[in-house]
Design a protein around this motif. Structure first.
Motif, PDB file in Angstrom:
ATOM      1  N   VAL A   1      45.296  32.207  50.360  1.00 39.47           N
ATOM      2  CA  VAL A   1      44.459  33.306  50.183  1.00 39.47           C
ATOM      3  C   VAL A   1      44.622  33.781  48.490  1.00 39.47           C
ATOM      4  CG1 VAL A   1      43.736  35.653  50.821  1.00 39.47           C
ATOM      5  CG2 VAL A   1      44.432  33.981  52.566  1.00 39.47           C
ATOM      6  N   SER A   2      45.815  33.663  48.287  1.00 35.15           N
ATOM      7  CA  SER A   2      46.281  34.373  46.769  1.00 35.15           C
ATOM      8  C   SER A   2      45.552  33.358  45.724  1.00 35.15           C
ATOM      9  CB  SER A   2      47.660  34.456  46.651  1.00 35.15           C
ATOM     10  OG  SER A   2      48.304  35.469  47.240  1.00 35.15           O
ATOM     11  N   TRP A   3      45.528  32.205  46.162  1.00 36.19           N
ATOM     12  CA  TRP A   3      44.818  31.150  45.160  1.00 36.19           C
ATOM     13  C   TRP A   3      43.306  31.165  45.209  1.00 36.19           C
ATOM     14  CZ3 TRP A   3      46.624  28.924  41.132  1.00 36.19           C
ATOM     15  CH2 TRP A   3      47.736  28.751  40.987  1.00 36.19           C
ATOM     16  N   PHE A   4      42.921  31.460  46.316  1.00 38.38           N
ATOM     17  CA  PHE A   4      41.256  31.747  46.636  1.00 38.38           C
ATOM     18  C   PHE A   4      40.787  32.951  45.816  1.00 38.38           C
ATOM     19  CE2 PHE A   4      37.685  33.234  48.851  1.00 38.38           C
ATOM     20  CZ  PHE A   4      36.929  32.343  48.907  1.00 38.38           C
ATOM     21  N   LYS A   5      41.615  33.887  46.035  1.00 37.31           N
ATOM     22  CA  LYS A   5      41.308  35.075  45.235  1.00 37.31           C
ATOM     23  C   LYS A   5      41.271  34.927  43.629  1.00 37.31           C
ATOM     24  CE  LYS A   5      42.697  39.377  46.657  1.00 37.31           C
ATOM     25  NZ  LYS A   5      43.867  40.100  47.314  1.00 37.31           N
ATOM     26  N   ILE A   6      42.223  34.318  43.221  1.00 36.30           N
ATOM     27  CA  ILE A   6      42.260  34.009  41.814  1.00 36.30           C
ATOM     28  C   ILE A   6      41.170  33.137  41.408  1.00 36.30           C
ATOM     29  CG2 ILE A   6      43.590  32.614  40.084  1.00 36.30           C
ATOM     30  CD1 ILE A   6      46.029  33.055  41.490  1.00 36.30           C
TER      31      ILE A   6
ATOM     32  N   CYS B   1      39.160  39.987  50.357  1.00 34.18           N
ATOM     33  CA  CYS B   1      38.277  39.536  49.054  1.00 34.18           C
ATOM     34  C   CYS B   1      37.354  40.665  48.905  1.00 34.18           C
ATOM     35  CB  CYS B   1      37.813  38.363  49.117  1.00 34.18           C
ATOM     36  SG  CYS B   1      38.718  36.848  49.309  1.00 34.18           S
ATOM     37  N   ARG B   2      37.117  41.405  49.813  1.00 40.33           N
ATOM     38  CA  ARG B   2      35.830  42.560  49.712  1.00 40.33           C
ATOM     39  C   ARG B   2      36.125  43.306  48.599  1.00 40.33           C
ATOM     40  NH1 ARG B   2      34.331  45.458  55.104  1.00 40.33           N
ATOM     41  NH2 ARG B   2      36.540  46.481  54.743  1.00 40.33           N
ATOM     42  N   ARG B   3      37.439  43.799  48.571  1.00 42.46           N
ATOM     43  CA  ARG B   3      37.533  45.025  47.440  1.00 42.46           C
ATOM     44  C   ARG B   3      37.310  44.364  46.067  1.00 42.46           C
ATOM     45  NH1 ARG B   3      43.301  47.484  47.108  1.00 42.46           N
ATOM     46  NH2 ARG B   3      43.100  47.647  49.356  1.00 42.46           N
ATOM     47  N   MET B   4      37.661  43.481  45.898  1.00 44.22           N
ATOM     48  CA  MET B   4      37.288  42.476  44.431  1.00 44.22           C
ATOM     49  C   MET B   4      35.741  42.560  44.299  1.00 44.22           C
ATOM     50  SD  MET B   4      38.507  38.742  42.975  1.00 44.22           S
ATOM     51  CE  MET B   4      39.902  38.923  43.677  1.00 44.22           C
ATOM     52  N   LEU B   5      35.072  41.795  45.273  1.00 48.62           N
ATOM     53  CA  LEU B   5      33.763  41.844  45.024  1.00 48.62           C
ATOM     54  C   LEU B   5      32.887  43.038  45.016  1.00 48.62           C
ATOM     55  CD1 LEU B   5      33.093  39.362  47.924  1.00 48.62           C
ATOM     56  CD2 LEU B   5      33.131  38.691  45.667  1.00 48.62           C
TER      57      LEU B   5
ATOM     58  N   VAL C   1      30.725  40.025  53.489  1.00 46.95           N
ATOM     59  CA  VAL C   1      32.186  39.733  53.820  1.00 46.95           C
ATOM     60  C   VAL C   1      32.421  39.775  55.227  1.00 46.95           C
ATOM     61  CG1 VAL C   1      34.482  40.267  53.835  1.00 46.95           C
ATOM     62  CG2 VAL C   1      33.113  39.905  51.644  1.00 46.95           C
ATOM     63  N   THR C   2      31.866  41.154  55.901  1.00 50.43           N
ATOM     64  CA  THR C   2      32.338  41.308  57.365  1.00 50.43           C
ATOM     65  C   THR C   2      31.875  40.502  58.239  1.00 50.43           C
ATOM     66  OG1 THR C   2      32.949  43.633  56.993  1.00 50.43           O
ATOM     67  CG2 THR C   2      32.145  42.923  59.112  1.00 50.43           C
ATOM     68  N   PRO C   3      30.173  40.157  58.059  1.00 43.61           N
ATOM     69  CA  PRO C   3      29.592  39.161  58.909  1.00 43.61           C
ATOM     70  C   PRO C   3      30.162  37.765  58.878  1.00 43.61           C
ATOM     71  CG  PRO C   3      28.082  40.544  57.797  1.00 43.61           C
ATOM     72  CD  PRO C   3      29.227  40.748  57.321  1.00 43.61           C
ATOM     73  N   LEU C   4      30.481  37.269  57.600  1.00 42.24           N
ATOM     74  CA  LEU C   4      30.980  36.018  57.545  1.00 42.24           C
ATOM     75  C   LEU C   4      32.580  35.949  58.063  1.00 42.24           C
ATOM     76  CD1 LEU C   4      30.140  35.112  54.057  1.00 42.24           C
ATOM     77  CD2 LEU C   4      29.163  34.263  56.018  1.00 42.24           C
ATOM     78  N   ARG C   5      33.166  37.016  58.029  1.00 41.93           N
ATOM     79  CA  ARG C   5      34.522  37.216  58.306  1.00 41.93           C
ATOM     80  C   ARG C   5      34.361  36.937  59.917  1.00 41.93           C
ATOM     81  NH1 ARG C   5      37.338  41.215  60.653  1.00 41.93           N
ATOM     82  NH2 ARG C   5      35.835  42.668  59.891  1.00 41.93           N
ATOM     83  N   LYS C   6      33.565  37.565  60.790  1.00 38.94           N
ATOM     84  CA  LYS C   6      33.350  37.572  62.147  1.00 38.94           C
ATOM     85  C   LYS C   6      32.746  36.123  62.730  1.00 38.94           C
ATOM     86  CE  LYS C   6      33.274  42.530  62.818  1.00 38.94           C
ATOM     87  NZ  LYS C   6      32.742  43.725  63.531  1.00 38.94           N
ATOM     88  N   LEU C   7      31.709  35.845  61.957  1.00 37.48           N
ATOM     89  CA  LEU C   7      31.099  34.566  62.320  1.00 37.48           C
ATOM     90  C   LEU C   7      31.862  33.232  62.191  1.00 37.48           C
ATOM     91  CD1 LEU C   7      27.253  35.527  61.070  1.00 37.48           C
ATOM     92  CD2 LEU C   7      28.062  35.477  63.522  1.00 37.48           C
ATOM     93  N   LEU C   8      32.476  33.347  61.163  1.00 43.42           N
ATOM     94  CA  LEU C   8      33.241  32.014  60.922  1.00 43.42           C
ATOM     95  C   LEU C   8      34.813  32.090  61.108  1.00 43.42           C
ATOM     96  CD1 LEU C   8      31.717  31.507  57.359  1.00 43.42           C
ATOM     97  CD2 LEU C   8      30.986  30.400  59.591  1.00 43.42           C
ATOM     98  N   HIS C   9      35.244  33.283  62.045  1.00 42.77           N
ATOM     99  CA  HIS C   9      36.422  33.460  62.165  1.00 42.77           C
ATOM    100  C   HIS C   9      37.411  33.464  60.987  1.00 42.77           C
ATOM    101  CE1 HIS C   9      37.517  33.503  66.863  1.00 42.77           C
ATOM    102  NE2 HIS C   9      36.563  34.465  66.358  1.00 42.77           N
TER     103      HIS C   9
END
Length: 208
Positions: free
Chosen positions: A8-13, A76-80, A61-69
């Protein structure tokens, strides 16, 4: 799909760098003299467009988080959201600097006189407290519930941004992009209303 904290850290970078690329591109265009015949208009549209894009990314972010598990997406939402504010600030700064040369009185006249600027200005002002309270320390100071209520302003900011865009384009009879943006925002908000009204978990996409 689950990721480790390191992944997750690498993904955020990577996401941070990708989100910064439009700004880097814009700066390079300034130095390479690639802003076209009307540089101010180019910068204004570019920063405005990316503000709208990042508002959509944040809402998604929230819909994708729920729909894709993918629960880790919430990190990542705060950064966006902060990038949405960053590009909105550049958009406003372009308006204040190049259009009015930091003449606040003239800027206010323009804000009051032109409805599409009024709406855009309101949306920008509403973004400020969201950016200012984005830290963990502010969450603790405000308390979780009050912080959540404050950050629900995004549900107002995104439609206001769409209305600002629509009115701006309406003067040129160009409605395709504003309508598309409006449909995306409406869809993202309707998903939330559906879940709230019916209290159902979304259908999980298989293989996520």
């Amino acid at each position: 799909m689950l990721l480790t904290n390191k992944q997750v850290s690498w993904f955020k970078i990577v996401l941070f760098i990708l989100a910064l690329l439009p700004f880097i591109r814009l700066v390079s265009f300034v130095f390479l003299d690639k802003l076209g015949a009307n540089p101010v208009e180019f910068i204004t549209r570019n920063t405005g467009d990316w503000t709208l894009y990042f508002l959509c990314f944040t809402l998604a972010v929230t819909p994708l988080r729920k729909l894709l598990h993918m629960p880790w997406l919430i990190r990542c939402r705060r950064m966006l959201g902060l990038y949405a504010f960053f590009y909105a600030f550049l958009h406003f700064l372009t308006f204040l600097w190049f259009d009015h040369f930091f003449d606040v009185a003239e800027m206010w006249k323009d804000v009051i006189k032109r409805p599409f600027i009024t709406v855009g200005f309101i949306a920008f002002v509403l973004l400020i407290p969201l950016a200012a309270t984005s830290t963990n320390a502010m969450i603790k100071r405000l308390g979780g519930k009050r912080w959540q209520w404050l950050h629900r302003l995004i549900y107002l900011i995104a439609p206001l941004g769409g209305l600002h865009y629509f009115w701006m384009k309406a003067g040129k009879n160009d409605f395709s992009q504003p309508v598309l943006f409006g449909l995306i925002v409406a869809g993202l908000l309707m998903i939330r209303l559906w879940w709230r009204w019916f209290g159902r978990d979304p259908v999980v996409v298989t293989g996520a």
